[in-house]
Motif scaffolding. Structure first.
Motif, PDB file in Angstrom:
ATOM      1  N   GLY A   1      31.255  30.204  40.821  1.00  0.00           N
ATOM      2  CA  GLY A   1      29.803  30.401  40.854  1.00  0.00           C
ATOM      3  C   GLY A   1      29.270  30.815  39.499  1.00  0.00           C
ATOM      4  N   ARG A   2      28.022  31.308  39.496  1.00  0.00           N
ATOM      5  CA  ARG A   2      27.389  31.714  38.235  1.00  0.00           C
ATOM      6  C   ARG A   2      28.171  32.819  37.546  1.00  0.00           C
ATOM      7  N   LYS A   3      28.754  33.704  38.359  1.00  0.00           N
ATOM      8  CA  LYS A   3      29.479  34.824  37.764  1.00  0.00           C
ATOM      9  C   LYS A   3      30.604  34.333  36.882  1.00  0.00           C
ATOM     10  N   ALA A   4      31.261  33.266  37.330  1.00  0.00           N
ATOM     11  CA  ALA A   4      32.385  32.710  36.581  1.00  0.00           C
ATOM     12  C   ALA A   4      31.943  32.215  35.209  1.00  0.00           C
ATOM     13  N   GLN A   5      30.656  31.851  35.099  1.00  0.00           N
ATOM     14  CA  GLN A   5      30.180  31.361  33.801  1.00  0.00           C
ATOM     15  C   GLN A   5      29.943  32.501  32.811  1.00  0.00           C
ATOM     16  N   LYS A   6      29.968  33.727  33.283  1.00  0.00           N
ATOM     17  CA  LYS A   6      29.730  34.875  32.403  1.00  0.00           C
ATOM     18  C   LYS A   6      31.017  35.356  31.742  1.00  0.00           C
ATOM     19  N   ILE A   7      32.156  34.896  32.240  1.00  0.00           N
ATOM     20  CA  ILE A   7      33.425  35.240  31.587  1.00  0.00           C
ATOM     21  C   ILE A   7      34.311  34.009  31.546  1.00  0.00           C
ATOM     22  N   LYS A   8      34.804  33.700  30.352  1.00  0.00           N
ATOM     23  CA  LYS A   8      35.738  32.580  30.200  1.00  0.00           C
ATOM     24  C   LYS A   8      36.929  33.108  29.425  1.00  0.00           C
ATOM     25  N   LYS A   9      38.029  33.304  30.134  1.00  0.00           N
ATOM     26  CA  LYS A   9      39.207  33.877  29.493  1.00  0.00           C
ATOM     27  C   LYS A   9      40.038  32.793  28.806  1.00  0.00           C
ATOM     28  N   ALA A  10      40.776  33.223  27.795  1.00  0.00           N
ATOM     29  CA  ALA A  10      41.628  32.289  27.057  1.00  0.00           C
ATOM     30  C   ALA A  10      42.599  31.608  28.016  1.00  0.00           C
ATOM     31  N   GLY A  11      42.769  30.322  27.812  1.00  0.00           N
ATOM     32  CA  GLY A  11      43.739  29.571  28.605  1.00  0.00           C
ATOM     33  C   GLY A  11      43.371  29.481  30.077  1.00  0.00           C
ATOM     34  N   GLY A  12      42.087  29.701  30.387  1.00  0.00           N
ATOM     35  CA  GLY A  12      41.630  29.583  31.770  1.00  0.00           C
ATOM     36  C   GLY A  12      42.197  30.625  32.724  1.00  0.00           C
ATOM     37  N   ALA A  13      42.660  31.758  32.188  1.00  0.00           N
ATOM     38  CA  ALA A  13      43.214  32.823  33.045  1.00  0.00           C
ATOM     39  C   ALA A  13      42.132  33.391  33.961  1.00  0.00           C
ATOM     40  N   GLU A  14      42.568  33.961  35.073  1.00  0.00           N
ATOM     41  CA  GLU A  14      41.633  34.570  36.022  1.00  0.00           C
ATOM     42  C   GLU A  14      41.207  35.946  35.517  1.00  0.00           C
ATOM     43  N   PRO A  15      39.911  36.259  35.581  1.00  0.00           N
ATOM     44  CA  PRO A  15      39.481  37.616  35.221  1.00  0.00           C
ATOM     45  C   PRO A  15      40.022  38.634  36.225  1.00  0.00           C
ATOM     46  N   ASP A  16      40.355  39.828  35.754  1.00  0.00           N
ATOM     47  CA  ASP A  16      40.770  40.866  36.695  1.00  0.00           C
ATOM     48  C   ASP A  16      39.544  41.506  37.341  1.00  0.00           C
ATOM     49  N   GLU A  17      39.775  42.473  38.198  1.00  0.00           N
ATOM     50  CA  GLU A  17      38.694  43.055  38.989  1.00  0.00           C
ATOM     51  C   GLU A  17      37.625  43.691  38.102  1.00  0.00           C
ATOM     52  N   PHE A  18      38.090  44.409  37.087  1.00  0.00           N
ATOM     53  CA  PHE A  18      37.128  45.084  36.199  1.00  0.00           C
ATOM     54  C   PHE A  18      36.296  44.056  35.429  1.00  0.00           C
ATOM     55  N   GLU A  19      36.956  43.018  34.929  1.00  0.00           N
ATOM     56  CA  GLU A  19      36.234  41.978  34.190  1.00  0.00           C
ATOM     57  C   GLU A  19      35.197  41.287  35.076  1.00  0.00           C
ATOM     58  N   SER A  20      35.560  41.073  36.330  1.00  0.00           N
ATOM     59  CA  SER A  20      34.613  40.449  37.256  1.00  0.00           C
ATOM     60  C   SER A  20      33.389  41.339  37.460  1.00  0.00           C
ATOM     61  N   GLN A  21      33.649  42.654  37.483  1.00  0.00           N
ATOM     62  CA  GLN A  21      32.555  43.608  37.652  1.00  0.00           C
ATOM     63  C   GLN A  21      31.602  43.541  36.452  1.00  0.00           C
ATOM     64  N   VAL A  22      32.170  43.477  35.248  1.00  0.00           N
ATOM     65  CA  VAL A  22      31.341  43.379  34.036  1.00  0.00           C
ATOM     66  C   VAL A  22      30.563  42.059  34.044  1.00  0.00           C
ATOM     67  N   ALA A  23      31.244  40.965  34.413  1.00  0.00           N
ATOM     68  CA  ALA A  23      30.583  39.652  34.480  1.00  0.00           C
ATOM     69  C   ALA A  23      29.424  39.689  35.468  1.00  0.00           C
TER      70      ALA A  23
END
Length: 190
Positions: A1-23
């Motif tokens: 969703g839109r949230k995923a567009q706010k964080i793009k990690k190197a190598g397409g890794a999944e954001p962790d819980e904290f990163e998702s919160q910031v996104a």
């Protein structure tokens, strides 16, 4: 969703819980803040970490793509203010994601010529320091050797920002230490 567009990690890794919160907070600001909406639309982060600054204090380091650093800096003061409200007073620091090229860089077959100065360890550490204290100017630096042989970097910040920045310099030092393993002490130039 839109949230995923706010964080793009190197190598397409999944954001962790904290990163998702910031996104999610960035997305919320993009939706609700008239000030930040237009600027945030095209911006995203690459990582977010919570670091311990000692004395029970925590800070948040947000990594942004190097190529988006300038647009982030345009809104940085406002963005940090909003995020610090959301994260109950923890200091937020925004740092560009940089690559350090090791000494072996010039010896690899693919590259011709010397590694650019901007990618050496020292240059990257200098740049990280500038990111951490942005928008305050660094007016001088001295390296001091302590009695135990450890080196400490004394960094002089523009005295005009002292009132705004004084309460943050402990965080700056802790974050710089975490990112570089170097000790730094901040002073204000008169």
């Amino acid at each position: 969703g839109r949230k995923a567009q706010k964080i793009k990690k190197a190598g397409g890794a999944e954001p962790d819980e904290f990163e998702s919160q910031v996104a999610q907070e960035l997305l919320n600001l993009e939706m609700t803040s008239t000030d930040l909406k237009a600027s945030l639309r095209d911006l995203y982060i690459t990582a977010a970490k919570e670091v311990d600054c000692g004395a029970g204090r925590k800070a948040i380091i947000i990594y942004v793509p190097f190529k988006l650093q300038k647009p982030f800096q345009k809104i940085q003061a406002r963005l940090i203010r909003e995020l610090e409200k959301k994260f109950s007073g923890r200091h937020v620091i925004i740092v560009a994601q940089r690559n350090i090229l090791g000494k072996s860089y010039a010896r690899s077959q693919k590259t011709v010529g010397l590694r650019p100065r901007s990618r050496t360890l020292t240059a990257v550490q200098d740049a990280i320091l500038e990111d951490i204290v942005y928008p305050t100017e660094i007016t001088g630096k001295r390296t001091r050797c302590k009695v135990d042989g450890r080196r400490i970097l004394k960094v002089y910040l523009d005295g005009r920002d002292q009132a705004n920045v004084e309460g943050r310099t402990d965080t700056y030092a802790a974050v710089y230490g975490k990112l570089t393993n170097k000790q730094v002490a901040f002073h204000f130039s008169s």
